[in-house]
Design a protein around this motif. Structure first.
Motif, PDB file in Angstrom:
ATOM      1  N   ILE A   1      36.582 -44.419 -71.265  1.00 19.69           N
ATOM      2  CA  ILE A   1      35.310 -43.726 -71.094  1.00 19.69           C
ATOM      3  C   ILE A   1      35.489 -42.280 -71.542  1.00 19.69           C
ATOM      4  N   ASP A   2      34.422 -41.689 -72.115  1.00 15.99           N
ATOM      5  CA  ASP A   2      34.494 -40.305 -72.580  1.00 15.99           C
ATOM      6  C   ASP A   2      33.114 -39.675 -72.486  1.00 15.99           C
ATOM      7  N   PHE A   3      33.068 -38.421 -72.024  1.00 14.36           N
ATOM      8  CA  PHE A   3      31.823 -37.657 -71.940  1.00 14.36           C
ATOM      9  C   PHE A   3      32.013 -36.328 -72.652  1.00 14.36           C
ATOM     10  N   VAL A   4      30.987 -35.905 -73.392  1.00 10.50           N
ATOM     11  CA  VAL A   4      31.043 -34.600 -74.048  1.00 10.50           C
ATOM     12  C   VAL A   4      30.405 -33.521 -73.176  1.00 10.50           C
ATOM     13  N   ASP A   5      29.555 -33.912 -72.237  1.00  7.66           N
ATOM     14  CA  ASP A   5      28.960 -33.003 -71.266  1.00  7.66           C
ATOM     15  C   ASP A   5      28.537 -33.833 -70.062  1.00  7.66           C
ATOM     16  N   SER A   6      27.760 -33.255 -69.166  1.00  9.43           N
ATOM     17  CA  SER A   6      27.415 -33.969 -67.934  1.00  9.43           C
ATOM     18  C   SER A   6      26.361 -35.041 -68.131  1.00  9.43           C
ATOM     19  N   LEU A   7      25.836 -35.185 -69.346  1.00  7.74           N
ATOM     20  CA  LEU A   7      24.796 -36.175 -69.605  1.00  7.74           C
ATOM     21  C   LEU A   7      25.221 -37.257 -70.581  1.00  7.74           C
ATOM     22  N   ARG A   8      25.908 -36.884 -71.656  1.00  7.55           N
ATOM     23  CA  ARG A   8      26.159 -37.809 -72.759  1.00  7.55           C
ATOM     24  C   ARG A   8      27.578 -38.372 -72.693  1.00  7.55           C
ATOM     25  N   GLY A   9      27.646 -39.714 -72.656  1.00  6.65           N
ATOM     26  CA  GLY A   9      28.949 -40.360 -72.578  1.00  6.65           C
ATOM     27  C   GLY A   9      28.955 -41.731 -73.217  1.00  6.65           C
ATOM     28  N   TRP A  10      30.172 -42.244 -73.438  1.00 11.13           N
ATOM     29  CA  TRP A  10      30.377 -43.559 -74.048  1.00 11.13           C
ATOM     30  C   TRP A  10      31.474 -44.297 -73.280  1.00 11.13           C
ATOM     31  N   ALA A  11      31.354 -45.601 -73.239  1.00 13.16           N
ATOM     32  CA  ALA A  11      32.364 -46.450 -72.606  1.00 13.16           C
ATOM     33  C   ALA A  11      32.593 -47.658 -73.500  1.00 13.16           C
ATOM     34  N   VAL A  12      33.837 -48.166 -73.555  1.00  8.81           N
ATOM     35  CA  VAL A  12      34.171 -49.287 -74.437  1.00  8.81           C
ATOM     36  C   VAL A  12      34.928 -50.351 -73.658  1.00  8.81           C
TER      37      VAL A  12
ATOM     38  N   PRO B   1      35.949 -55.040 -74.002  1.00  8.72           N
ATOM     39  CA  PRO B   1      36.239 -56.208 -74.844  1.00  8.72           C
ATOM     40  C   PRO B   1      35.017 -56.690 -75.609  1.00  8.72           C
ATOM     41  N   ASN B   2      35.280 -57.579 -76.564  1.00 13.01           N
ATOM     42  CA  ASN B   2      34.210 -58.264 -77.296  1.00 13.01           C
ATOM     43  C   ASN B   2      33.264 -57.287 -77.989  1.00 13.01           C
ATOM     44  N   GLY B   3      33.834 -56.206 -78.544  1.00 15.41           N
ATOM     45  CA  GLY B   3      33.045 -55.235 -79.293  1.00 15.41           C
ATOM     46  C   GLY B   3      32.155 -54.348 -78.446  1.00 15.41           C
ATOM     47  N   LEU B   4      32.412 -54.284 -77.136  1.00 10.81           N
ATOM     48  CA  LEU B   4      31.521 -53.577 -76.226  1.00 10.81           C
ATOM     49  C   LEU B   4      31.589 -52.063 -76.411  1.00 10.81           C
ATOM     50  N   ILE B   5      30.421 -51.438 -76.643  1.00  9.75           N
ATOM     51  CA  ILE B   5      30.282 -49.989 -76.611  1.00  9.75           C
ATOM     52  C   ILE B   5      28.992 -49.673 -75.855  1.00  9.75           C
ATOM     53  N   LEU B   6      29.109 -48.901 -74.778  1.00 10.88           N
ATOM     54  CA  LEU B   6      27.969 -48.473 -73.984  1.00 10.88           C
ATOM     55  C   LEU B   6      27.755 -46.980 -74.159  1.00 10.88           C
ATOM     56  N   HIS B   7      26.483 -46.537 -74.030  1.00  9.11           N
ATOM     57  CA  HIS B   7      26.144 -45.133 -74.224  1.00  9.11           C
ATOM     58  C   HIS B   7      25.109 -44.719 -73.188  1.00  9.11           C
ATOM     59  N   THR B   8      25.243 -43.492 -72.684  1.00  7.27           N
ATOM     60  CA  THR B   8      24.255 -42.925 -71.773  1.00  7.27           C
ATOM     61  C   THR B   8      23.898 -41.520 -72.214  1.00  7.27           C
ATOM     62  N   ILE B   9      22.653 -41.127 -71.996  1.00  8.02           N
ATOM     63  CA  ILE B   9      22.210 -39.759 -72.295  1.00  8.02           C
ATOM     64  C   ILE B   9      21.671 -39.077 -71.043  1.00  8.02           C
ATOM     65  N   ASP B  10      21.844 -39.758 -69.889  1.00  9.43           N
ATOM     66  CA  ASP B  10      21.333 -39.187 -68.640  1.00  9.43           C
ATOM     67  C   ASP B  10      22.370 -39.237 -67.522  1.00  9.43           C
ATOM     68  N   GLY B  11      23.622 -39.055 -67.913  1.00  9.15           N
ATOM     69  CA  GLY B  11      24.688 -39.012 -66.913  1.00  9.15           C
ATOM     70  C   GLY B  11      25.038 -40.351 -66.316  1.00  9.15           C
ATOM     71  N   GLY B  12      24.564 -41.428 -66.925  1.00 11.19           N
ATOM     72  CA  GLY B  12      24.904 -42.747 -66.444  1.00 11.19           C
ATOM     73  C   GLY B  12      23.845 -43.395 -65.589  1.00 11.19           C
TER      74      GLY B  12
ATOM     75  N   GLY C   1      26.659 -42.961 -82.381  1.00 13.03           N
ATOM     76  CA  GLY C   1      26.806 -44.387 -82.126  1.00 13.03           C
ATOM     77  C   GLY C   1      25.604 -45.212 -82.518  1.00 13.03           C
ATOM     78  N   GLU C   2      24.574 -44.569 -83.099  1.00 12.98           N
ATOM     79  CA  GLU C   2      23.458 -45.359 -83.606  1.00 12.98           C
ATOM     80  C   GLU C   2      23.941 -46.329 -84.675  1.00 12.98           C
ATOM     81  N   SER C   3      24.934 -45.885 -85.440  1.00 11.88           N
ATOM     82  CA  SER C   3      25.570 -46.755 -86.431  1.00 11.88           C
ATOM     83  C   SER C   3      27.059 -46.464 -86.433  1.00 11.88           C
TER      84      SER C   3
ATOM     85  N   SER D   1      32.029 -34.425 -80.636  1.00 11.38           N
ATOM     86  CA  SER D   1      30.742 -33.781 -80.377  1.00 11.38           C
ATOM     87  C   SER D   1      29.771 -34.872 -79.961  1.00 11.38           C
ATOM     88  N   GLU D   2      28.520 -34.509 -79.712  1.00  5.73           N
ATOM     89  CA  GLU D   2      27.558 -35.518 -79.307  1.00  5.73           C
ATOM     90  C   GLU D   2      27.199 -36.477 -80.426  1.00  5.73           C
ATOM     91  N   SER D   3      27.605 -36.168 -81.649  1.00  4.13           N
ATOM     92  CA  SER D   3      27.282 -37.048 -82.771  1.00  4.13           C
ATOM     93  C   SER D   3      28.498 -37.749 -83.356  1.00  4.13           C
TER      94      SER D   3
END
Length: 746
Positions: free
Chosen positions: A271-282, A284-295, A336-338, A316-318
């Motif tokens: 899991i990784d966050f660039v600030d208190s709102l935007r983060g990503w988690a990865v 198995p099976n190609g899983l990538i999750l994203h949040t823009i509201d702190g989860g 992570g849009e693409s 960065s956030e991009s």
């Protein structure tokens, strides 16, 4: 045995902490291919459930040993002897080591008592008449995560074997800062600054320091499963992530935690966050999750991949990166849009990715893979620094030096890879020994068969240094190897037999990997390996046991032979032969890695010993009849594989100087220190060949004497530069073999 995965577990990727708090991953395996006999003590096996190897396959693998000879061996195997060996190894009874009464209370590989067990095994084998060898190897340090503080990257921390090490000068010097005894090792660090550092790990491990590590405190985690990742973009806001789709958030610096809802049931590996709102988690099976509201809300992004992702890093956030199995690297420039996919190392696992600035980054993985980039990941350069080591983590310090940790890896890389140094050897604290004895074959001593087991064991972390009886795991296997050596000491065998007892199995198959690697490098001709691990417990009394035989070399055929022996020799057992999905969690797997034929004999995983890796793993929990049956099956199968036979000629026995009117004298002199000679007589012309083997079965000399007419001859061997020791000289007269043992003194 190391941590075992249930054979029916159908999962993609599961983290497994063994002893040394390393990052071992157990890759998912499909449901195994199984053939079973009747699930009872029936002596017959239904035809439609038995493996039916072809006669050609069996003949190519097994030398002929008559049923009467196998039955004769069965009568020599003593359950009382086997049981005594277990009781001695597990501290149930006193042993005499160098004539001093001792009790082996633990065989944990890092305890002093492991050397009591080693000496006990050595002396037992010597008492049986064998020349015993000790093969030393080191406990390769398995370095965990490494991190430097973002606001002061001279301050750094790494984890190794229950200890946190600290540096205040960018890694020039490291000192042990904090040690703890636990089954829960550290998986991931997160440095908020040079004072506040978090650590998470296995079985719900949650730790932090607020003073740079002068004091570390253990905290109560909101869940007890493995915690694989932690992210704190500031002092108050943080996330921990782990097994079973767990992500928890804190907004008060860890005082309270709140579970977040995820659109998946998979575990979260990073899991990784660039600030208190935007983060990503990865995961198995190609899983990538994203949040823009702190989860508060997590959305799944389309990675375009089915790989398991083990690390994620956003600069960065991009712009961000994710790495995972089959050498896969993902890159995004739009949050992570693409995602763009690049395969850096097919068939390898990429474990970590990190960046020093927007241009300079590093990716590390298994097989010693290290890749660097200086253009934001558009191009990657492989650094050919390491060979077989596994690199798990990477981070940058203040002067952009890359630090890499892993199995036998504590590496700093400077000057874009031109200057590097591996410091791992400075952290080797333990040396262990494999114990083995060799019984040379009388016809083909350059071909060997192996029976093996590990003699180290495990218990709870708070006990293992002074109490770990390990009666089943793996006193049962070690005792059977001793009994095999006792029973077969006076038998003739076509092939060389090796009785191997490994240490360090519980720490990652260390002893067997060392042995098998050397065997491959020396081009040893190993016909087959029978590995015994946990063969004393049958809780439901159904006689079921498992034979794990991956389709590597002749492993499957070897497994089929043992499977068939259950019925043909009328053992009260019910075998399951597992080929597809065979476990790799014991010493046989070390031989598979080197391309040798090997199988594992083990108890039923579905009737698993509840005392596994505890101080209650005692002989009193044995099903002695089950133990006896499995021990006998293993030993007679070994004898069959080795070609035990009364008709296999061997010297050193009265009346065997002459076979079929071919006469071979005893060597003279013997022992000798340079030259020895033999006299032989040919009753008729014959093609004569002489081969000389070391006691380990290695061929050190070959002499083609050609077609010789009848009469008396003399053969002289000049040992030249051969080291002192026991050798076997094999004369071949046409199709007849005669062997003599010689002793070279230096």
């Amino acid at each position: 045995m190391t941590h075992k995965a249930k054979k029916y577990g159908n999962f993609l990727l599961q983290f497994s902490f063994v002893v040394i708090a390393s990052v071992n991953i157990l890759l998912a395996q499909p449901i195994p291919e199984i053939r079973t006999s009747a699930n009872s003590h029936s002596l017959s096996v239904p035809e439609n459930s038995r493996w039916q190897p072809s006669k050609k396959t069996k003949k190519s693998l097994v030398w002929q040993t008559s049923p009467s000879e196998l039955q004769g061996l069965l009568g020599k195997i003593s359950v009382d002897s086997m049981s005594l060996f277990v009781r001695q190894l597990s501290g149930d009874t006193t042993v005499f080591i160098n004539s001093v009464p001792e009790t082996i209370k633990t065989r944990f590989a890092k305890s002093n008592d492991i050397f009591k067990a080693q000496t006990f095994l050595q002396q037992k084998l010597e008492n049986f008449g064998y020349q015993v060898e000790l093969q030393e190897f080191s406990l390769t340090p398995n370095f965990g995560d490494i991190i430097f503080a973002p606001n002061n990257p001279l301050q750094g921390w790494f984890y190794l074997d229950g200890s946190i090490y600290h540096s205040s000068d960018g890694g020039e010097h490291w000192e042990k800062q904090f040690s703890f005894v636990t089954d829960r090792g550290i998986k991931n660090f997160e440095a908020v600054n040079d004072s506040l550092v978090w650590a998470v790990g296995y079985k719900g491990l949650l730790m932090k320091t607020s003073d740079g590590g002068a004091q570390w405190e253990f905290l109560e985690a909101p869940f007890e499963q493995h915690i694989y990742g932690v992210a704190f973009p500031d002092k108050k806001h943080g996330w921990i992530a782990g097994a079973y789709a767990n992500i928890f958030r804190t907004s008060d610096g860890g005082l309270t935690w709140e579970k977040q809802n995820l659109p998946t049931t998979f575990g979260i590996y990073a899991i990784d966050f660039v600030d208190s709102l935007r983060g990503w988690a990865v995961g198995p099976n190609g899983l990538i999750l994203h949040t823009i509201d702190g989860g508060e809300n997590w959305l799944e992004q389309n990675s375009g991949s089915s790989e398991a992702f083990l690390a994620v890093r956003f600069f960065s956030e991009s712009r961000g990166y994710a790495v995972g199995t089959n050498g896969t690297l993902l890159l995004t420039f739009d949050g992570g849009e693409s995602w763009q996919t690049e395969v850096l190392a097919p068939d390898e696992i990429l474990w970590d990715v990190d960046f020093f600035n927007k241009n300079d980054g590093v990716v590390v993985g298994s097989g010693g893979k290290i890749f660097i980039t200086h253009d934001s990941g558009e191009n990657w350069t492989a650094l050919n620094i390491l060979q077989d080591e596994s690199c798990y983590y990477a981070d940058f310090n203040a002067d952009s030096t890359i630090w890499v940790t892993g199995k036998g890896v504590l590496l700093d890389i400077k000057s874009r890879g031109a200057d590097w140094q591996n410091f791992s050897d400075q952290y080797v604290e333990y040396y262990l020994n494999n114990v083995f004895a060799t019984k040379p074959g009388t016809i083909s001593p350059d071909t060997s068969v192996v029976i093996c087991a590990h003699y180290d064991c495990m218990a709870e972390a708070v006990n293992r240094m002074f109490l770990a009886p390990g009666a089943d795991d793996n006193g049962s296997g070690a005792a059977t190897v001793l009994e095999a050596a006792r029973v077969l000491k006076n038998e003739n065998s076509r092939y060389t037999i090796r009785f191997l007892l490994f240490s360090g199995e519980e720490l990652g198959l260390l002893g067997s990997r060392h042995y098998a690697k050397l065997a491959a490098e020396n081009q040893e001709n190993i016909l087959g390996v029978i590995n015994l691990d946990m063969i004393g417990y049958d809780g439901n009394g159904d006689g079921v046991f498992e034979i794990h035989a991956a389709d590597i070399a002749n492993s499957k055929s070897l497994g089929e032979m043992i499977f068939d022996n259950v019925a043909s020799l009328q053992f009260p057992l019910s075998p399951e032969l597992i080929v597809e999905g065979a476990t790799n969690r014991s010493d046989h797997a070390s031989f598979w890695e080197q391309g040798f034929s090997a199988i594992l004999i083990i108890e039923d995983f579905d009737d698993f010993n509840p005392h596994y890796h505890t101080i209650q793993d005692l002989f009193s929990n044995y099903d002695v009849d089950y133990f006896q049956a499995l021990g006998k099956l293993a030993i007679v199968s070994l004898a069959q594989l080795a070609g035990i036979s009364e008709n296999t000629s061997v010297s050193e026995r009265a009346g065997q100087n002459q076979i079929g009117s071919f006469y071979l004298s005893a060597p003279s002199p013997n022992p000798f220190n340079s030259v020895t000679q033999f006299h032989f007589e040919l009753p008729r012309s014959a093609k004569v060949k002489v081969e000389i083997f070391s006691i380990t079965g290695q061929k050190v000399g070959r002499f083609e004497l050609g077609n010789l007419a009848r009469g008396s001859r003399r053969f002289i061997w000049n040992s030249k530069n051969n080291p002192g020791g026991v050798y076997f000289v094999r004369f071949q007269f046409g199709k007849i073999y005669l062997v003599r043992k010689i002793v070279l003194l230096r």
